[in-house]
Design an enzyme around this catalytic site. Structure first.
Site, mmCIF file in Angstrom:
data_model
loop_
_atom_site.group_PDB
_atom_site.id
_atom_site.type_symbol
_atom_site.label_atom_id
_atom_site.label_comp_id
_atom_site.label_asym_id
_atom_site.label_seq_id
_atom_site.Cartn_x
_atom_site.Cartn_y
_atom_site.Cartn_z
ATOM 1 N N LYS A 39 0.840 -1.203 0.000
ATOM 2 C CA LYS A 39 0.000 0.000 0.000
ATOM 3 C C LYS A 39 0.876 1.253 0.000
ATOM 4 C CE LYS A 39 -0.247 -0.465 5.004
ATOM 5 N NZ LYS A 39 -0.999 -1.077 6.105
ATOM 6 N N ARG A 133 -10.224 -0.584 14.640
ATOM 7 C CA ARG A 133 -10.105 0.168 13.394
ATOM 8 C C ARG A 133 -11.044 -0.544 12.417
ATOM 9 N NH1 ARG A 133 -3.952 1.046 11.495
ATOM 10 N NH2 ARG A 133 -4.515 -0.864 10.432
ATOM 11 N N TYR A 249 16.483 30.538 6.520
ATOM 12 C CA TYR A 249 15.329 31.249 7.063
ATOM 13 C C TYR A 249 15.457 31.424 8.572
ATOM 14 C CZ TYR A 249 12.797 30.728 2.670
ATOM 15 O OH TYR A 249 12.399 30.799 1.366
ATOM 16 N N MET A 296 12.274 24.486 1.520
ATOM 17 C CA MET A 296 11.407 23.637 0.692
ATOM 18 C C MET A 296 12.219 22.806 -0.302
ATOM 19 S SD MET A 296 8.190 24.690 -1.737
ATOM 20 C CE MET A 296 7.347 25.587 -0.441
HETATM 21 C C1 LIG Z 1 -0.158 -1.936 6.751
HETATM 22 C C2 LIG Z 1 -0.670 -3.245 7.180
HETATM 23 C C3 LIG Z 1 0.197 -4.332 7.365
HETATM 24 C C4 LIG Z 1 1.704 -4.178 7.349
HETATM 25 O O1 LIG Z 1 2.121 -3.631 8.573
HETATM 26 P P1 LIG Z 1 3.671 -3.339 8.936
HETATM 27 O O2 LIG Z 1 3.618 -2.888 10.344
HETATM 28 O O3 LIG Z 1 4.110 -2.259 8.000
HETATM 29 O O4 LIG Z 1 4.415 -4.591 8.728
HETATM 30 C C5 LIG Z 1 -0.353 -5.559 7.640
HETATM 31 N N1 LIG Z 1 -1.701 -5.723 7.763
HETATM 32 C C6 LIG Z 1 -2.568 -4.691 7.619
HETATM 33 C C7 LIG Z 1 -4.012 -4.917 7.780
HETATM 34 C C8 LIG Z 1 -2.075 -3.419 7.339
HETATM 35 O O5 LIG Z 1 -2.929 -2.395 7.231
#
Ligand SMILES: *Cc1c(COP(=O)(O)O)cnc(C)c1O
Length: 345
Positions: A39, A133, A249, A296
């Site tokens: 992701k 969550r 700055y 920046m």
């Molecule tokens: C992002 C995520 C992972 C990976 O987690 P890490 O801590 O980066 O290894 C695994 N499972 C779910 C559901 C996630 O959202």
């Protein structure tokens, strides 16, 4: 038209380290297998650079959060190897899942019904065991809408795997109790840190993200996980300043003596946030202190101790993630995902 000239900053990726990290996590997960959280564009490092490497080293289970992230990953892996963690939130998303063959993770009763109404099919199921969550509560699992699902992987997510917390065992116990409630082919609980919690946490599939990309969420990974990403940039100007002159700055750095300084083509727009003030770059054996505030598009460094370094030379920002997290007070996750687009061209 002339070709675009090369950029003055880049993110160097150690592809061998990425492959090594997946193999390490896969071995640590045995007899389970390791997947990969890809992701957020592989935590900022780039799907097109990272996913083919993970695929070629043997990874078969890829996870993104959003449907918008699917097309880029499907350039490299078959749809049945890809899952979307946020699940189908609308009939359009359910239809997209069905037409692509990508696996939705069902996160709620509403999503379970929506998926069934859209025609259903193979899916995954997220159970919330305490992070509060995404995911169904254990007491929702006996609902007929859930019982009717074709669940490939039942999963849950750990809240405190990077700590020695009683929460870990509590979530493990709740997950184990949930498993007999839903027919499923396989089970998955551990993220990167969870892989180090031991066999009890591995089930059939682990889902590391951070540690693939060089993160060290628990001491068990130290010396086993290799750094993957290194921001590098060119020095685009040098100058001499006198004692008492200031840099940047708000003039937060004042030269204690005559000195030579260099302007590095990297800034907070590239994800090198102001919390890096006070850190240093490296060039070979030389440590080059950051002077004043990060701008920046520029960071000023001291060059007095490095007379051979000048305009056009490249310097590297040390990006060992545990060290950098201490230096900046950013998390290892943030340090990866904040890296800007200009670094990746
Ligand atoms: C992002 C995520 C992972 C990976 O987690 P890490 O801590 O980066 O290894 C695994 N499972 C779910 C559901 C996630 O959202």
């Amino acid at each position: 038209m002339a070709d675009l000239p090369p950029p003055s900053l880049r993110l160097r990726l150690d592809i061998d380290a990425l492959a090594h990290n997946w193999r390490t996590l896969d071995t640590m997960s045995r007899p389970a297998r390791a997947g990969a959280a890809v992701k957020a564009d592989c935590y900022g490092l780039g799907v097109s650079s990272c996913v083919p490497v993970l695929r070629d080293v043997g990874c078969r289970d890829f996870f993104v959060a959003h449907w918008s992230e699917v097309p880029a990953v499907l350039n490299h892996v078959p749809p049945e190897h890809l899952s979307v963690l946020h699940g189908p939130r609308s009939t359009e998303e359910a239809a997209y899942a069905r037409s692509t063959g990508v696996r939705p993770v069902i996160d709620s009763l509403r999503q379970a019904k929506l998926w069934a109404e859209s025609g259903g099919g193979a899916c995954h199921l997220m159970v919330d065991t305490g992070i509060n969550r995404l995911g169904l509560s254990p007491d929702e699992l006996t609902d007929p809408a859930v019982q009717a699902l074709d669940v490939q992987v039942i999963m849950s997510h750990l809240a405190c795997a990077d700590e020695d917390s009683a929460m870990n065992a509590r979530q493990l116990e709740r997950f184990r109790a949930a498993l007999p409630l839903v027919r499923h082919a396989q089970a998955s609980l551990a993220n990167s840190a969870g892989v180090a919690l031991g066999n009890d946490y591995h089930f059939d599939l682990t889902r590391p993200g951070l540690a693939l990309y060089g993160g060290v969420p628990r001491p068990e990974f130290a010396g086993r996980i290799r750094q993957v990403a290194s921001p590098e940039a060119a020095i685009i100007q040098t100058r001499r300043i006198g004692a008492g002159e200031s840099v940047g700055y708000n003039a937060t750095f004042t030269a204690p003596a005559d000195m030579r300084i260099g302007v590095v083509s990297l800034g907070y727009a590239d994800g090198i946030l102001r919390s890096w003030s006070g850190a240093h770059f490296v060039h070979g054996q030389s440590r080059l202190s950051i002077l004043g505030k990060v701008s920046m598009d520029m960071i000023v460094i001291g060059l007095s101790d490095a007379p051979d370094i000048g305009e056009g030379d490249w310097v590297e920002l040390p990006y060992n993630l545990p060290d950098a997290a201490q230096q900046t007070a950013l998390s290892q996750y943030e340090l990866l995902t904040v890296l800007g687009q200009r670094l990746k061209h």
